[in-house]
Write a protein that holds these residues in place. Structure first.
Motif, PDB file in Angstrom:
ATOM      1  N   LEU A 125     -19.848  31.587  15.284  1.00 12.44           N
ATOM      2  CA  LEU A 125     -20.281  30.569  16.234  1.00 12.44           C
ATOM      3  C   LEU A 125     -19.866  29.202  15.711  1.00 12.44           C
ATOM      4  O   LEU A 125     -20.305  28.780  14.643  1.00 12.44           O
ATOM      5  CB  LEU A 125     -21.797  30.623  16.428  1.00 12.44           C
ATOM      6  CG  LEU A 125     -22.430  29.488  17.253  1.00 12.44           C
ATOM      7  CD1 LEU A 125     -21.901  29.496  18.680  1.00 12.44           C
ATOM      8  CD2 LEU A 125     -23.952  29.593  17.237  1.00 12.44           C
ATOM      9  N   ALA A 126     -18.994  28.514  16.450  1.00  6.14           N
ATOM     10  CA  ALA A 126     -18.595  27.149  16.110  1.00  6.14           C
ATOM     11  C   ALA A 126     -19.538  26.175  16.800  1.00  6.14           C
ATOM     12  O   ALA A 126     -19.755  26.260  18.010  1.00  6.14           O
ATOM     13  CB  ALA A 126     -17.149  26.890  16.526  1.00  6.14           C
ATOM     14  N   VAL A 127     -20.090  25.241  16.038  1.00  6.52           N
ATOM     15  CA  VAL A 127     -21.160  24.389  16.567  1.00  6.52           C
ATOM     16  C   VAL A 127     -21.106  23.030  15.887  1.00  6.52           C
ATOM     17  O   VAL A 127     -20.728  22.919  14.716  1.00  6.52           O
ATOM     18  CB  VAL A 127     -22.539  25.069  16.341  1.00  6.52           C
ATOM     19  CG1 VAL A 127     -22.749  25.430  14.893  1.00  6.52           C
ATOM     20  CG2 VAL A 127     -23.684  24.216  16.854  1.00  6.52           C
ATOM     21  N   MET A 133     -19.359  24.933  11.252  1.00  5.39           N
ATOM     22  CA  MET A 133     -19.762  23.603  11.678  1.00  5.39           C
ATOM     23  C   MET A 133     -18.537  22.729  11.911  1.00  5.39           C
ATOM     24  O   MET A 133     -17.580  22.763  11.152  1.00  5.39           O
ATOM     25  CB  MET A 133     -20.686  22.954  10.647  1.00  5.39           C
ATOM     26  CG  MET A 133     -22.045  23.611  10.546  1.00  5.39           C
ATOM     27  SD  MET A 133     -23.315  22.519   9.880  1.00  5.39           S
ATOM     28  CE  MET A 133     -22.588  22.003   8.341  1.00  5.39           C
ATOM     29  N   THR A 134     -18.595  21.935  12.989  1.00  2.00           N
ATOM     30  CA  THR A 134     -17.495  21.039  13.324  1.00  2.00           C
ATOM     31  C   THR A 134     -18.036  19.638  13.567  1.00  2.00           C
ATOM     32  O   THR A 134     -19.188  19.458  13.958  1.00  2.00           O
ATOM     33  CB  THR A 134     -16.755  21.508  14.589  1.00  2.00           C
ATOM     34  OG1 THR A 134     -17.633  21.407  15.720  1.00  2.00           O
ATOM     35  CG2 THR A 134     -16.274  22.946  14.443  1.00  2.00           C
ATOM     36  N   SER A 135     -17.201  18.631  13.326  1.00  2.00           N
ATOM     37  CA  SER A 135     -17.607  17.248  13.582  1.00  2.00           C
ATOM     38  C   SER A 135     -17.228  16.799  14.983  1.00  2.00           C
ATOM     39  O   SER A 135     -17.753  15.819  15.497  1.00  2.00           O
ATOM     40  CB  SER A 135     -16.965  16.308  12.554  1.00  2.00           C
ATOM     41  OG  SER A 135     -15.550  16.422  12.600  1.00  2.00           O
ATOM     42  N   THR A 136     -16.290  17.523  15.619  1.00  2.00           N
ATOM     43  CA  THR A 136     -15.890  17.228  16.991  1.00  2.00           C
ATOM     44  C   THR A 136     -15.991  18.507  17.807  1.00  2.00           C
ATOM     45  O   THR A 136     -16.216  19.589  17.260  1.00  2.00           O
ATOM     46  CB  THR A 136     -14.446  16.703  17.044  1.00  2.00           C
ATOM     47  OG1 THR A 136     -13.566  17.691  16.471  1.00  2.00           O
ATOM     48  CG2 THR A 136     -14.313  15.405  16.262  1.00  2.00           C
ATOM     49  N   SER A 137     -15.820  18.371  19.117  1.00  2.00           N
ATOM     50  CA  SER A 137     -15.890  19.558  19.966  1.00  2.00           C
ATOM     51  C   SER A 137     -14.810  20.543  19.547  1.00  2.00           C
ATOM     52  O   SER A 137     -13.625  20.195  19.505  1.00  2.00           O
ATOM     53  CB  SER A 137     -15.703  19.161  21.433  1.00  2.00           C
ATOM     54  OG  SER A 137     -16.125  20.184  22.299  1.00  2.00           O
ATOM     55  N   PRO A 138     -15.175  21.787  19.208  1.00  2.00           N
ATOM     56  CA  PRO A 138     -14.196  22.720  18.647  1.00  2.00           C
ATOM     57  C   PRO A 138     -13.187  23.197  19.683  1.00  2.00           C
ATOM     58  O   PRO A 138     -13.462  23.239  20.878  1.00  2.00           O
ATOM     59  CB  PRO A 138     -15.077  23.888  18.174  1.00  2.00           C
ATOM     60  CG  PRO A 138     -16.281  23.821  19.058  1.00  2.00           C
ATOM     61  CD  PRO A 138     -16.511  22.363  19.325  1.00  2.00           C
ATOM     62  N   GLN A 139     -11.985  23.539  19.195  1.00  2.00           N
ATOM     63  CA  GLN A 139     -10.983  24.147  20.067  1.00  2.00           C
ATOM     64  C   GLN A 139     -11.481  25.512  20.509  1.00  2.00           C
ATOM     65  O   GLN A 139     -11.905  26.330  19.701  1.00  2.00           O
ATOM     66  CB  GLN A 139      -9.651  24.296  19.324  1.00  2.00           C
ATOM     67  CG  GLN A 139      -8.566  24.954  20.163  1.00  2.00           C
ATOM     68  CD  GLN A 139      -7.319  25.247  19.356  1.00  2.00           C
ATOM     69  OE1 GLN A 139      -7.276  25.041  18.143  1.00  2.00           O
ATOM     70  NE2 GLN A 139      -6.293  25.758  20.019  1.00  2.00           N
ATOM     71  N   VAL A 182     -10.568  30.401  16.328  1.00  2.00           N
ATOM     72  CA  VAL A 182     -11.558  29.509  15.716  1.00  2.00           C
ATOM     73  C   VAL A 182     -12.904  30.211  15.572  1.00  2.00           C
ATOM     74  O   VAL A 182     -13.538  30.168  14.510  1.00  2.00           O
ATOM     75  CB  VAL A 182     -11.707  28.229  16.562  1.00  2.00           C
ATOM     76  CG1 VAL A 182     -12.799  27.320  15.982  1.00  2.00           C
ATOM     77  CG2 VAL A 182     -10.378  27.487  16.643  1.00  2.00           C
ATOM     78  N   ALA A 183     -13.368  30.864  16.638  1.00  2.00           N
ATOM     79  CA  ALA A 183     -14.679  31.518  16.618  1.00  2.00           C
ATOM     80  C   ALA A 183     -14.774  32.464  17.804  1.00  2.00           C
ATOM     81  O   ALA A 183     -13.925  32.476  18.702  1.00  2.00           O
ATOM     82  CB  ALA A 183     -15.804  30.486  16.672  1.00  2.00           C
ATOM     83  N   ASP A 184     -15.840  33.262  17.811  1.00  2.00           N
ATOM     84  CA  ASP A 184     -16.095  34.179  18.928  1.00  2.00           C
ATOM     85  C   ASP A 184     -16.853  33.495  20.060  1.00  2.00           C
ATOM     86  O   ASP A 184     -16.743  33.894  21.218  1.00  2.00           O
ATOM     87  CB  ASP A 184     -16.916  35.374  18.440  1.00  2.00           C
ATOM     88  CG  ASP A 184     -16.215  36.135  17.319  1.00  2.00           C
ATOM     89  OD1 ASP A 184     -15.119  36.657  17.564  1.00  2.00           O
ATOM     90  OD2 ASP A 184     -16.769  36.181  16.206  1.00  2.00           O
ATOM     91  N   CYS A 185     -17.632  32.479  19.715  1.00  2.00           N
ATOM     92  CA  CYS A 185     -18.409  31.741  20.707  1.00  2.00           C
ATOM     93  C   CYS A 185     -18.621  30.331  20.185  1.00  2.00           C
ATOM     94  O   CYS A 185     -18.415  30.054  18.996  1.00  2.00           O
ATOM     95  CB  CYS A 185     -19.731  32.438  21.024  1.00  2.00           C
ATOM     96  SG  CYS A 185     -20.678  32.963  19.577  1.00  2.00           S
TER      97      CYS A 185
END
Length: 329
Positions: free
Chosen positions: A95-97, A126-132, A137-140
């Motif tokens: 989960l990218a968040v 964890m990302t600092s901007t809205s993830p691609q 990158v991630a599953d959700c």
């Protein structure tokens, strides 16, 4: 059914992800020449170069990048389908968040997910901007970007900003403005002129400009921020919140940053107007993967938690931007 060389696909995925033939060979326990041979066979079959090679450097071509997205998604679906038939005891989801949403809202609630769905191994990115939005990158995702058509989206939160300070600093504000004792909820509304008398803690990343958050907050009230206002600059909302907790002034924050009861022991919300930023936070996943049990469980849990914590109303108006299936399919 016309398929490419199937043995080449995991090798292509590994090379694209690791950006290295040698690292891919090590991961797959094969020789580097075997990887190179399979990639060449795949490029020959497709009639397109997938990588650009410049000395020791390796990059994906535009065609290779598009192919990587599709192949990674397909391989993951094969893996998930196989795990289901094998009765795999755990399902791993990435989960990218956003970092602030993750630290202040998601992580405190993870024990609830673990109790309800112990079979899910949730890996947080964890990302600092809205993830691609990509299976690479991630599953959700938890994102403010809803432009990818292959994805489904569920609203979690519409952002608003409001002024807060520490309880100790509130006493200083009361004394300076000659307000009666009591909590901010019992006080008269504070005007922008009142707020401008105190140091303002500003988060650059909200509007990507210095004091953009406070300038916009004043504009909502039809006023300009006084030039004499003292501004303390921070790059991230987490830092501004900590500055407020340690009595350095007044910060603008949002609901998920103060979603735990313990937060009210440290800071108080001031009786002022709020600022609607226009950002909305969504849970997103590939529509083609909507039937996967782990994704369905995490989606349902996140929506239930957002409702329970007050971030999202239980019933949404029809213009939410929601493009996924309902909570109760």
């Amino acid at each position: 059914m016309k398929l490419p060389p199937l043995r080449a696909l995991p090798m292509f995925e590994a090379v694209a992800r690791l950006n290295s033939f040698s690292k891919a060979a090590d991961e797959l326990a094969v020789s580097q020449s075997a990887v190179s041979h399979q990639i060449k066979a795949l490029e020959t079959y497709l009639g397109e170069p997938l990588f650009q090679r410049s000395g020791r450097y390796l990059t994906l071509t535009d065609e290779g990048r598009a192919y990587q997205d599709s192949i990674t998604s397909a391989l993951l679906q094969i893996e998930r389908a196989s795990e289901t038939l094998l009765g795999a005891p755990t399902s791993r989801l990435r989960l990218a968040v956003f970092s602030s949403f993750c630290v202040r809202w998601l992580i405190p609630r993870l024990p609830s997910l673990q109790r309800a769905h112990s079979q899910i191994d949730l890996a947080l990115e964890m990302t600092s901007t809205s993830p691609q939005l990509s299976d690479r990158v991630a599953d959700c995702f938890i994102t403010i970007n809803t432009s990818a058509r292959a994805f489904s989206y569920d609203l979690l939160y519409r952002e608003r900003l409001f002024p807060i300070c520490s309880r100790q600093y509130w006493r200083h504000i009361r004394e300076t403005l000659d307000l009666p004792p009591g909590d901010p909820a019992d006080s008269r509304p504070l005007t922008p002129a009142d707020i401008a008398r105190f140091p303002l803690l500003s988060t650059y990343s909200i509007y990507d400009r210095e004091a953009g958050d406070w300038d916009t907050w004043f504009q909502v009230a039809g006023e300009s921020r006084p030039a004499s206002t003292r501004i303390q600059h921070f790059s991230h909302m987490l830092m501004a919140l900590e500055g407020a907790r340690f009595h350095q002034g007044i910060a603008l924050t949002n609901d998920y940053m103060l979603s735990e009861e313990a937060d009210t022991d440290d800071v108080v919300r001031l009786p002022c107007h709020s600022l609607i930023t226009g950002d909305s936070f969504y849970f997103a996943h590939k529509t083609s993967r909507r039937s996967e049990p782990a994704l369905r469980a995490v989606r349902r849990w996140l929506i239930e938690q957002a409702i329970a914590s007050g971030l999202r109303p239980a019933r949404l108006p029809t213009d939410t931007g929601h493009t996924g299936p309902s909570l109760h399919p």
